[in-house]
Enzyme design. Sequence first.
Site: not given
Length: 342
Positions: A10, A127-128, A171, A274-275
């Site tokens: 991602g 990002i997790d 998540g 979010q990313r």
Amino acid sequence: MRVGVLTGGGDCPGLNAVIRAIVRKGVQEYGYGFIGFRDGWHGPLEGDTVRLDIPAVRGILPRGGTILGSSRTNPLTTEGGVRRLKENLASHGVDALIVIGGEDTLGVAAELHARHGVPCVGVPKTIDNDLSGTDYTFGFDTAVNIATEAIDRLHTTAESHMRVLVVEVMGRHTGWIALHSGLAGGANVILIPEQRFDVDQVCAWVRSRFTIRYAPIVVVAEGAMPRDGDLVLKDGTLDSFGHVRLSGIGEWLAKEIERRTGKEARTTVLGHVQRGGTPSAFDRWLATRFGLHAIEAVRDGDFGKMVALKGTRIVRVEIADAVAAVKTVDPADYQEAAVFFG
């Protein structure tokens, strides 16, 4: 020496900062040449390349996404994939490969180095924040900031209409984004994959919140599961790494809350926002340092290693160790947040 660079998995804020640091230091201090491979492992698999020099990386520090493109291509599951990849690396004169990615992308790098002799250096990206071996991955801070801002904004509309707002964040296996953004944003319930939740308890917290005339915000990670249920899936398809597509836990939970409490409930799914977009200052700092240290590892011939943050220092760890297990939320950290539930 000629160094190949690819970004896989991602997209993530900070990828371009890594690429910029690798090229700037590699050219200016070591005199290396660089080649960019397009769209993750698709690039070396198909010989799809782009120019990568100092002019190509000017002005990309604040840009989100990746100038190299990304994909979830897996050469290990492609027929003849390893052979084709090695042939393409040789034909382009690549002496070393810097791989920027998460668990899946770096897992391929570890396998290629250990079993097939491909000289790889890894840079952790997700990002997790769920990669072992590093305290933080770049992209996480930006994702948390975006989610926190969204929660801040949703408080006002929830209280204006006296309704429950369920915020679904990313998540799959871990709840780092949910925990950090939920705590920072003053959420009244935080649900994470590491801890199965009791819907009745969630509803009790919701009712409790309404008794003081404040509408509750529930933050739920996409991989969170009810105690007596399972993952909520978008469909039954798998990607090339065997992952199912998650979607819908927020909507499912909102319906359950409304049905059981009689209170109106709505869902906001933050998803890919979010990313996306420009990276935070912290992510630019961390990504830049990772890039500088990655090219140093190439210079040292220290292959099979991943650069990692330990405290404030950048160190090197085995890629294989970094992807061997997922870094999950400590139960004690989750218990700290539970003080604010209800």
